[in-house]
Write a protein that holds these residues in place. Structure first.
Motif, short mmCIF file in Angstrom:
data_model
loop_
_atom_site.label_atom_id
_atom_site.label_comp_id
_atom_site.label_asym_id
_atom_site.label_seq_id
_atom_site.Cartn_x
_atom_site.Cartn_y
_atom_site.Cartn_z
N MET A 83 0.84 -1.25 -0.14
CA MET A 83 -0.15 0.14 -0.10
C MET A 83 0.97 1.38 0.11
SD MET A 83 -3.33 -0.59 0.22
CE MET A 83 -3.74 1.18 0.75
N GLY A 84 2.04 1.30 0.21
CA GLY A 84 3.05 2.41 0.22
C GLY A 84 2.79 3.00 1.48
N LEU A 85 2.50 2.30 2.66
CA LEU A 85 2.29 2.92 3.76
C LEU A 85 3.27 2.86 4.87
CD1 LEU A 85 -1.43 2.09 4.10
CD2 LEU A 85 -0.60 4.26 3.76
N GLU A 86 4.50 2.09 4.55
CA GLU A 86 5.57 1.87 5.42
C GLU A 86 5.88 2.83 6.28
OE1 GLU A 86 8.29 -0.43 2.36
OE2 GLU A 86 6.77 1.21 1.75
N GLU A 87 5.76 4.05 5.77
CA GLU A 87 6.39 5.31 6.49
C GLU A 87 5.25 5.93 7.37
OE1 GLU A 87 9.62 6.19 6.58
OE2 GLU A 87 10.06 4.27 5.38
N ARG A 88 4.06 5.69 7.41
CA ARG A 88 3.03 6.12 8.04
C ARG A 88 2.31 5.32 8.86
NH1 ARG A 88 -0.59 9.88 4.98
NH2 ARG A 88 -0.08 11.14 6.48
N VAL A 89 2.95 4.04 9.00
CA VAL A 89 2.22 2.95 10.04
C VAL A 89 3.41 2.58 10.68
CG1 VAL A 89 1.02 0.82 10.16
CG2 VAL A 89 0.30 2.39 8.27
N THR A 90 2.98 2.43 12.06
CA THR A 90 3.81 1.83 13.14
C THR A 90 3.11 0.45 13.54
OG1 THR A 90 4.92 3.63 13.87
CG2 THR A 90 5.25 1.65 15.14
N LEU A 91 3.90 -0.79 13.35
CA LEU A 91 3.12 -1.98 13.74
C LEU A 91 3.98 -2.59 15.00
CD1 LEU A 91 1.15 -4.42 13.06
CD2 LEU A 91 2.94 -4.96 11.39
N ILE A 92 3.10 -2.66 15.93
CA ILE A 92 3.64 -3.32 17.29
C ILE A 92 3.27 -4.66 17.63
CG2 ILE A 92 3.75 -2.90 19.66
CD1 ILE A 92 3.24 0.11 19.08
N GLU A 93 4.28 -5.51 17.55
CA GLU A 93 3.85 -6.97 17.89
C GLU A 93 3.85 -6.93 19.38
OE1 GLU A 93 5.35 -11.43 16.75
OE2 GLU A 93 6.46 -9.90 16.02
N GLY A 94 2.68 -7.55 19.89
CA GLY A 94 2.82 -7.82 21.32
C GLY A 94 1.21 -7.71 21.85
N ASP A 95 1.25 -8.04 23.04
CA ASP A 95 -0.29 -8.17 23.74
C ASP A 95 -0.70 -6.51 24.26
OD1 ASP A 95 -2.47 -8.40 25.48
OD2 ASP A 95 -1.79 -10.53 25.96
N ALA A 96 -1.78 -6.01 23.77
CA ALA A 96 -2.32 -4.83 23.85
C ALA A 96 -2.42 -4.51 25.41
CB ALA A 96 -3.58 -4.54 23.24
N ALA A 97 -2.62 -5.59 26.18
CA ALA A 97 -2.55 -5.54 27.65
C ALA A 97 -1.21 -4.85 28.36
CB ALA A 97 -3.02 -6.75 28.23
N ASN A 98 -0.35 -5.31 27.50
CA ASN A 98 0.98 -5.00 27.93
C ASN A 98 1.59 -3.79 27.23
OD1 ASN A 98 1.47 -7.23 29.67
ND2 ASN A 98 1.93 -8.29 27.80
N VAL A 99 1.03 -3.44 25.97
CA VAL A 99 1.51 -2.23 25.22
C VAL A 99 0.74 -1.03 25.46
CG1 VAL A 99 1.66 -1.36 22.81
CG2 VAL A 99 2.11 -3.57 23.34
N LEU A 100 -0.89 -1.03 25.81
CA LEU A 100 -1.39 0.12 25.81
C LEU A 100 -0.91 0.78 27.07
CD1 LEU A 100 -4.98 -0.99 25.30
CD2 LEU A 100 -3.71 0.59 24.03
N PRO A 101 -0.70 0.51 28.02
CA PRO A 101 -0.16 1.39 29.37
C PRO A 101 1.46 2.10 29.11
CG PRO A 101 -0.69 -0.90 30.30
CD PRO A 101 -0.74 -0.99 28.69
N THR A 102 1.98 1.90 28.05
CA THR A 102 3.11 2.34 27.60
C THR A 102 2.99 3.40 26.51
OG1 THR A 102 3.68 1.11 25.69
CG2 THR A 102 4.20 -0.04 27.92
N LEU A 103 1.58 3.54 26.10
CA LEU A 103 1.50 4.68 25.10
C LEU A 103 1.33 6.01 25.76
CD1 LEU A 103 -0.77 2.66 22.55
CD2 LEU A 103 2.02 3.14 22.58
N GLU A 104 1.52 7.22 25.19
CA GLU A 104 1.37 8.46 26.00
C GLU A 104 0.13 8.64 25.92
OE1 GLU A 104 2.57 12.95 24.44
OE2 GLU A 104 3.46 11.26 23.35
#
Length: 224
Positions: free
Chosen positions: A109-130
């Motif tokens: 799609m040509g979206l490599e620069e516009r999308v960040t893909l995080i591999e992990g469990d949202a339960a662990n990732v969400l609390p780390t987000l701003e």
């Protein structure tokens, strides 16, 4: 990986058939990703829901999007098309196979620069987000976890931002008595009802239900 709820919509079948066939398909690579998923039963949003999200994102043109539940990247690609010039989308998925397929599709799609893909469990990732970092959050992941993720979604959402939660009706079975629900899905039934009670009775934030696909719950953050 079969998305059985896609074939158990909450409105009359004739209307669903009309919405899926009368509305134009998506052009180019995006349409190919949707077709690939549908042919293989990969759980992506059904076409009528995709058209609604497409229309909504085109209207609000978000700057920062967070998605919980990437699958093969169809909905993320759909939403990312409508980002503002300096916008970015972050998406989370815990399945390595989905991660790899999504990464490949973002490249197509040509979206490599516009999308960040995080591999992990949202339960662990969400609390780390701003906090207050996103103006749109799309949640389409483990239904029993929605109520757990909900406070974190609202925390990272900016005031005036919108949270879209997919698949909240379980083909209408959330209205049934829990005793009539198969034991294997009773936790989902209970947790979705808890989510409904929490969101729909919230005196602060604006919310609405949309009977597309297996049901959408939308919440607008009105205050911190």
């Amino acid at each position: 990986m079969l998305n059985e709820m896609m074939h158990r919509p909450v409105v009359m079948p004739e209307i669903v058939e009309f919405m899926r066939k009368a509305q134009q398909g998506f052009p180019g690579v995006l349409g190919e990703i949707e077709a690939y998923a549908n042919e293989r039963g990969i759980p992506v949003v059904p076409h009528e829901t995709a058209k609604f999200i497409d229309f909504f994102c085109a209207s609000v043109q978000p700057t920062d999007i967070l998605e919980i539940g990437t699958a093969i990247g169809f909905s993320a690609s759909l939403m990312a098309q409508h980002l503002q010039t300096d916008g970015h989308l972050t998406t989370i998925d815990r399945y390595a196979l989905m991660y790899d397929r999504a990464k490949e599709n973002f490249k197509k799609m040509g979206l490599e620069e516009r999308v960040t893909l995080i591999e992990g469990d949202a339960a662990n990732v969400l609390p780390t987000l701003e906090a207050n970092a996103y103006d749109l959050v799309f949640m389409d992941s483990a239904k029993a976890k929605y109520i757990e993720f909900y406070p974190e979604c609202m925390r990272v959402l900016r005031k005036g931002g919108v949270l879209i939660i997919d698949d909240v009706f379980q083909a209408g079975t959330i209205l049934e008595d829990e005793a009539n629900i198969p034991k294997r899905v009773r936790k989902i039934h209970r947790k979705l009802n808890e989510l409904m009670d929490t969101v729909l009775n919230d005196p602060i934030h604006r919310s609405c239900l949309v009977p597309l696909g297996d049901g959408i719950l939308m919440v607008r953050k009105e205050a911190e």
